[in-house]
Write a protein that holds these residues in place. Structure first.
Motif, PDB file in Angstrom:
ATOM      1  N   ASP A   1      -2.114   2.526  -5.001  1.00 18.24           N
ATOM      2  CA  ASP A   1      -1.886   3.935  -4.636  1.00 18.24           C
ATOM      3  C   ASP A   1      -3.094   4.780  -5.017  1.00 18.24           C
ATOM      4  OD1 ASP A   1       0.934   5.563  -3.843  1.00 18.24           O
ATOM      5  OD2 ASP A   1      -0.747   6.780  -4.549  1.00 18.24           O
TER       6      ASP A   1
ATOM      7  N   VAL B   1      -6.851   2.650  -0.490  1.00 12.07           N
ATOM      8  CA  VAL B   1      -7.185   1.571   0.443  1.00 12.07           C
ATOM      9  C   VAL B   1      -7.978   2.186   1.602  1.00 12.07           C
ATOM     10  CG1 VAL B   1      -6.246  -0.168   2.020  1.00 12.07           C
ATOM     11  CG2 VAL B   1      -5.184   0.203  -0.240  1.00 12.07           C
TER      12      VAL B   1
ATOM     13  N   ILE C   1       0.862  -1.194   0.000  1.00 12.93           N
ATOM     14  CA  ILE C   1       0.000   0.000   0.000  1.00 12.93           C
ATOM     15  C   ILE C   1       0.891   1.234   0.000  1.00 12.93           C
ATOM     16  CG2 ILE C   1      -1.970   1.157   1.055  1.00 12.93           C
ATOM     17  CD1 ILE C   1      -2.581  -1.418   2.560  1.00 12.93           C
TER      18      ILE C   1
ATOM     19  N   PHE D   1      -8.941  -2.796   3.692  1.00 14.06           N
ATOM     20  CA  PHE D   1      -7.710  -3.407   4.209  1.00 14.06           C
ATOM     21  C   PHE D   1      -7.975  -4.876   4.552  1.00 14.06           C
ATOM     22  CE2 PHE D   1      -4.649  -3.900   7.880  1.00 14.06           C
ATOM     23  CZ  PHE D   1      -3.513  -3.934   7.092  1.00 14.06           C
TER      24      PHE D   1
END
Ligand code: FAD
Ligand code: SF4
Length: 470
Positions: A176, A219, A152, A225
């Motif tokens: 990203d 994210v 991430i 996540f």
């Protein structure tokens, strides 16, 4: 014939030529021109190969500097690039933006009296030249595994981690929120230090190597996540630090006062035609005061100059010797017309009757005892207040960690400053308190440097490979 080891006496250090000031003050292109082959070979030949390469130890990724200088001197560009990539995932970037005077070149034996070897410029030369010759990293001997890792953040830490993973047969997928890779390399550091095409070429090379990029993907918003934890064998957190430090100044939020990073990102977006949440701010014809003394402040003053500001000053609360910014960049800013005002601490923003910025109230300082980082404290001198005229103020006081809510909710351990706790000495290097989750770069170190983020990304990849038993 015996090699002449004293050539450094006859051959002086030369830095790459800079573009003319006329070009530099209006154009957003790198100011340093490339070294010619003759210059690069001659400069590389200045290395003493002193047997105790302090440069190598001072370099955070421990580049094999004397060895690739020798290859560069012999014109063996591909071999030099191969070697440079064994320790560094982005040598062409580090050659451009590392504060070499504080790192490799500051530790060069020749630095005292003769002028250090131009290590950074040669690192850039080797990599740029190898790419131009069509050289690409050779992964043909890599044995692919079935392991995959979510990374991430496509800043230097995330890219370095993905680079080491893919070279070891693990499939990295890099997420990203921005439309291009690079993190602050792309959305922070201005093109006059690092042109955006450098990262665009890197993306192509990394993609050819097998790294998958999912850009424009935040994210915690576009993908959770939790789902990454379910789908991947490990996750590497490399989100950087993005909360701007406040100065607690009167009228700090007034119109005409700008945060440094949104100002820089808005400028890049405008140049590149990219969309992010930061609008373009033009400081053309303005009298600009930038507050702060680090790399970010230097980037803001030099961006303001190129935008056509009427006058640009940088006010810093300590003296020049205690400035955190790279000496080279301070010198470049000065050449481009920036005025430096030292030993001035800001107290507040002055507004006119229409509520517009008309100045910065400052107080003179004198230096006290050194702090934990060795920088001397700035102590206000009573009765020395004055107003600096300004119709635009840019605040560049640095950044604090910005851990997102999902990270906190997951119970990832943070220290009292909000940095993710992950040690290079953990059972697996840079593992967090959650087995599958590793972290590195600014979000672990606090705001630091490109090369230290790369070092951490590479180290974390080693930790992940050990954890996955690859
Ligand atoms: P970053 O580069 O910040 O990358 C983090 C990435 O994570 C970003 O791309 C971000 O978009 C992404 N991200 C964050 N949250 C999410 C999410 N939820 N979902 C998906 N993506 C996410 N260092 C030097 O060595 N030399 C310099 O000259 C220099 N100049 C600088 C100038 C400026 C203006 C600034 C701000 C910093 C500068 N630095 C410099 C410092 C250097 O850029 C950083 O230390 C380095 O980029 C940190 O790397 P990183 O990978 O940890 O984080
Ligand atoms: Fe110097 Fe940075 Fe290159 Fe290391 S990575 S050799 S510190 S320029």
């Amino acid at each position: 014939m015996a090699q002449n080891v004293y050539q450094f006496i006859d051959v002086k250090r030369i830095d790459p030529p800079k573009r003319s000031l006329t070009e530099r003050t209006i154009e957003f292109v790198e100011i340093y021109q490339p070294l010619t082959a003759t210059q690069a070979e001659g400069q590389a030949d200045r290395c003493l190969d002193c047997g105790n390469p302090y440069c190598e130890w001072k370099c955070p990724v421990h580049n094999y500097i004397p060895q690739w200088l020798k290859l560069a001197n012999e014109g063996k560009i591909v071999e030099a690039a191969e070697l440079a990539h064994k320790t560094n995932s982005l040598p062409e970037v580090c050659g451009r933006v590392c504060p070499q005077d504080r790192l490799c070149e500051g530790a060069c034996t020749l630095d005292e009296g003769f002028g250090a070897v131009t290590i950074g410029s040669i690192e850039k030369y080797i990599t740029d030249k190898a790419f131009a010759m069509g050289w690409r990293p050779d992964l043909s001997a890599v044995v692919k595994t079935d392991k995959k890792v979510a990374v991430i953040g496509a800043g230097p830490a995330g890219l370095a981690c993905a680079d080491v993973l893919v070279r070891n047969g693990v499939s990295p997928v890099v997420f990203d929120r921005y439309p291009e890779i690079g993190g602050l390399l792309t959305f922070g550091i201005p093109p006059f230090k690092l042109e955006k095409s450098v990262l665009q070429l890197r993306r192509e090379i990394f993609s050819e190597m097998g790294i998958e990029f999912r850009l424009n993907t935040t994210v915690g918003v576009d993908v959770s996540f939790d789902s990454l934890l379910d789908e991947y064998d490990a996750v590497f957190l490399a989100l950087g630090t993005y909360t701007p430090m406040k100065g607690g100044l009167l009228n700090e939020d007034a119109a005409g006062v700008y945060e440094a990073l949104p100002f820089l990102i808005g400028n890049v977006n405008n140049l590149m035609g990219w969309q992010t949440e930061h609008p373009f701010v033009s400081l053309k014809d303005k009298t600009v005061v930038v507050l702060g003394g680090g790399d970010t402040a230097m980037d803001c003053v030099r961006t303001s100059i190129r935008q056509g500001a009427h006058k640009v000053s940088c006010a810093y609360r300590r003296d020049e010797a205690n400035m955190p910014g790279s000496r080279k960049e301070v010198q470049n800013a000065r050449e481009e017309g920036v005025e430096f005002l030292f030993n001035l601490q800001p107290l507040g923003i002055e507004l006119n009757d229409a509520g517009q910025v008309c100045g910065v109230k400052v107080i003179s300082t004198q230096l006290g005892e050194p702090d934990a980082k060795g920088r001397r404290s700035a102590e206000p001198v009573p009765g020395s207040e004055q107003i600096l005229p300004a119709d635009a103020v840019v605040i560049a006081f640095g950044f604090q960690p910005s851990p997102p809510k999902w990270l906190v909710d997951m119970g990832i351990a943070l220290d009292n400053k909000g940095r993710v706790v992950a040690s290079e000495q953990s059972p697996y290097a840079l593992q967090t308190n959650q087995q599958k989750v590793f972290a590195g770069g600014d979000m672990v170190l606090g705001s630091d440097l490109v090369v230290t983020a790369i070092a951490q990304g590479r180290k974390a990849a080693e930790g992940i490979l050990d954890y996955l038993e690859v």
